[in-house]
Design a protein around this motif. Structure first.
Motif, mmCIF file in Angstrom:
data_model
loop_
_atom_site.group_PDB
_atom_site.id
_atom_site.type_symbol
_atom_site.label_atom_id
_atom_site.label_comp_id
_atom_site.label_asym_id
_atom_site.label_seq_id
_atom_site.Cartn_x
_atom_site.Cartn_y
_atom_site.Cartn_z
ATOM 1 N N THR A 1 -129.185 27.133 28.284
ATOM 2 C CA THR A 1 -127.793 27.604 28.169
ATOM 3 C C THR A 1 -127.264 27.424 26.753
ATOM 4 O OG1 THR A 1 -126.757 25.466 28.693
ATOM 5 C CG2 THR A 1 -127.244 26.933 30.547
ATOM 6 N N THR A 2 -128.050 26.730 25.890
ATOM 7 C CA THR A 2 -127.507 26.398 24.569
ATOM 8 C C THR A 2 -127.623 27.557 23.586
ATOM 9 O OG1 THR A 2 -129.638 25.464 23.881
ATOM 10 C CG2 THR A 2 -128.018 23.939 24.802
ATOM 11 N N ASN A 3 -126.570 27.757 22.829
ATOM 12 C CA ASN A 3 -126.538 28.725 21.734
ATOM 13 C C ASN A 3 -126.995 30.121 22.133
ATOM 14 O OD1 ASN A 3 -126.065 29.502 19.068
ATOM 15 N ND2 ASN A 3 -128.157 29.077 18.456
ATOM 16 N N CYS A 4 -126.565 30.580 23.275
ATOM 17 C CA CYS A 4 -126.880 31.948 23.679
ATOM 18 C C CYS A 4 -125.892 32.386 24.756
ATOM 19 C CB CYS A 4 -128.303 32.051 24.209
ATOM 20 S SG CYS A 4 -128.599 31.171 25.725
ATOM 21 N N SER A 5 -125.919 33.669 25.056
ATOM 22 C CA SER A 5 -125.033 34.199 26.095
ATOM 23 C C SER A 5 -125.574 33.816 27.471
ATOM 24 C CB SER A 5 -124.976 35.714 25.986
ATOM 25 O OG SER A 5 -126.267 36.244 26.192
ATOM 26 N N THR B 1 -129.478 33.385 29.193
ATOM 27 C CA THR B 1 -129.897 32.265 30.038
ATOM 28 C C THR B 1 -130.552 32.799 31.317
ATOM 29 O OG1 THR B 1 -128.095 30.882 29.219
ATOM 30 C CG2 THR B 1 -129.089 30.235 31.314
ATOM 31 N N TYR C 1 -136.486 29.842 19.703
ATOM 32 C CA TYR C 1 -136.748 28.549 19.032
ATOM 33 C C TYR C 1 -136.741 27.380 20.010
ATOM 34 C CZ TYR C 1 -131.788 27.694 19.539
ATOM 35 O OH TYR C 1 -130.538 27.505 20.074
ATOM 36 N N ARG C 2 -136.357 27.609 21.258
ATOM 37 C CA ARG C 2 -136.373 26.539 22.259
ATOM 38 C C ARG C 2 -137.789 26.221 22.726
ATOM 39 N NH1 ARG C 2 -132.918 30.284 22.908
ATOM 40 N NH2 ARG C 2 -130.656 29.924 22.859
ATOM 41 N N TYR D 1 -123.429 18.403 24.175
ATOM 42 C CA TYR D 1 -123.027 19.347 25.231
ATOM 43 C C TYR D 1 -123.975 19.238 26.429
ATOM 44 C CZ TYR D 1 -124.010 23.616 27.784
ATOM 45 O OH TYR D 1 -124.331 24.491 28.787
ATOM 46 N N ASP E 1 -118.417 22.861 25.580
ATOM 47 C CA ASP E 1 -119.070 24.032 25.002
ATOM 48 C C ASP E 1 -118.015 25.068 24.648
ATOM 49 O OD1 ASP E 1 -118.365 25.562 27.285
ATOM 50 O OD2 ASP E 1 -120.104 24.817 28.331
ATOM 51 N N SER E 2 -118.464 26.169 24.051
ATOM 52 C CA SER E 2 -117.506 27.157 23.538
ATOM 53 C C SER E 2 -116.648 27.741 24.657
ATOM 54 C CB SER E 2 -118.259 28.277 22.811
ATOM 55 O OG SER E 2 -119.155 28.918 23.695
#
Length: 302
Positions: A133-137, A141, A187-188, A232, A250-251
DNA sequence: GTCCAGGTCGCGC
DNA sequence: GCGCGACATGGA
């Protein structure tokens, strides 16, 4: 098979407590208010389980569990155990509800039977999903998790209805290139590989994070030590472990908070921290309930 | 093409 | 301890 419901429990609000219900191998059937889940028993049996709250009258409601295959008594017990863990049916929220009743803005929570956050049968699945869920829409995910199941999970034997969530072994066995090209985790990839390989080598035992007695601040540090997990993800993983001391901002939550409490005028996370400070060990759950209240109201007008 | 999504890491100061 | 760029991917 049916399960008795704990007090202040609302099945559908638990299902829709956050985004997990939309990630494989969970699946929601909105019209039927039903949650489907593919589970794996300790004997290796793979099953499709369908859950719904019975609509009997006052106080007699139960959770109905139906399964796509015949099961033994032992298997039934394990199914019930896994489902209870996912729906947090064995956790005690009475103190949280007592606190909620003291605040006008939170009295809706015990009334609605909200507060339980859906989780996966294993900590591994929750941790992998949280990294995804990190740094993406949210759409991405869903793609990453879908690929994990489809390409590394096991197919249900007698139908084409879906796949299990992959084991740490299955993820540990593939290459970084495969995770990038086929699973689309970008990159994950090295993070997921390192996590899975440390688990299969026995270097870490993240399943023990549930029901352990480590002080929460120490557990937070331990979760943070996983590569790819920052404040987060760690805060939200802790919530799924039954500990609510951290916000896990988170955002999406940040935006909601300032919409609700500052009429849209943004500020730093310190403002958010300060706002929930007095809620002590429940602050993370009050924060989540607060920012999702409107979302809840849309899903369940009442 | 550019920007941003339910962030985190590793670096330099 | 803090600020900053890099990081893969998909969708607007």
């Amino acid at each position: 098979m049916t399960l008795r419901l704990p007090p202040n429990f609302n099945f559908w609000k638990t299902v829709y407590s956050h985004g997990w219900c939309a990630l494989q191998p969970f699946e929601v059937e909105k019209e039927k208010q039903q949650l489907n889940r593919i589970i794996v028993l300790s004997n290796g049996k793979k099953l499709i389980v369908s859950l719904a709250q019975t609509s009997a009258h006052s106080g007699k409601e139960k959770l109905n569990i139906s399964v796509n295959d015949v099961t033994t008594a032992v298997e039934k017990r394990e199914i019930a155990k896994q489902i209870s863990a996912c729906l947090r049916m064995d956790e005690d929220y009475s103190e949280f509800y007592r606190e909620a009743r003291k605040h006008k803005n939170f009295q809706w929570i015990p009334k609605a039977g909200a507060g339980r956050l859906l989780r996966s049968p294993t900590v591994f699945e929750d941790v992998v999903k949280m990294i995804c869920t990190t740094n993406c829409s949210w759409a991405l995910t869903e793609i990453m998790v879908g690929n994990l199941c489809k390409k590394l999970g096991r197919k249900i034997d007698d139908s084409s209805r879906g796949w299990t969530f992959p084991t740490a072994e299955a993820v540990a066995d593939v290459t970084e290139k495969f995770l990038r090209k086929e699973i689309r985790v970008g990159y994950r990839a090295p993070y997921l590989l390192e996590l899975s390989r440390r688990i299969t080598k026995g270097e870490i035992d993240i399943e023990s994070w549930r029901n352990c007695s480590i002080p929460t601040s120490d557990l937070f540090k331990e979760v943070l030590s996983i590569k790819g997990i920052g404040p987060y993800a760690a805060g939200n993983i802790l919530k799924l472990l039954g500990r609510y001391d951290y916000l896990g901002i988170d955002s999406w939550c940040r935006k909601k908070f300032f919409e609700i409490h500052r009429n849209g005028r943004t500020g730093s996370d310190k403002v958010i921290e300060k706002y929930y400070e007095s809620f002590g060990k429940w602050k993370g759950l009050f924060f989540w309930m607060d920012v999702t209240k409107h979302w809840y109201a849309q899903k369940f007008p009442f």
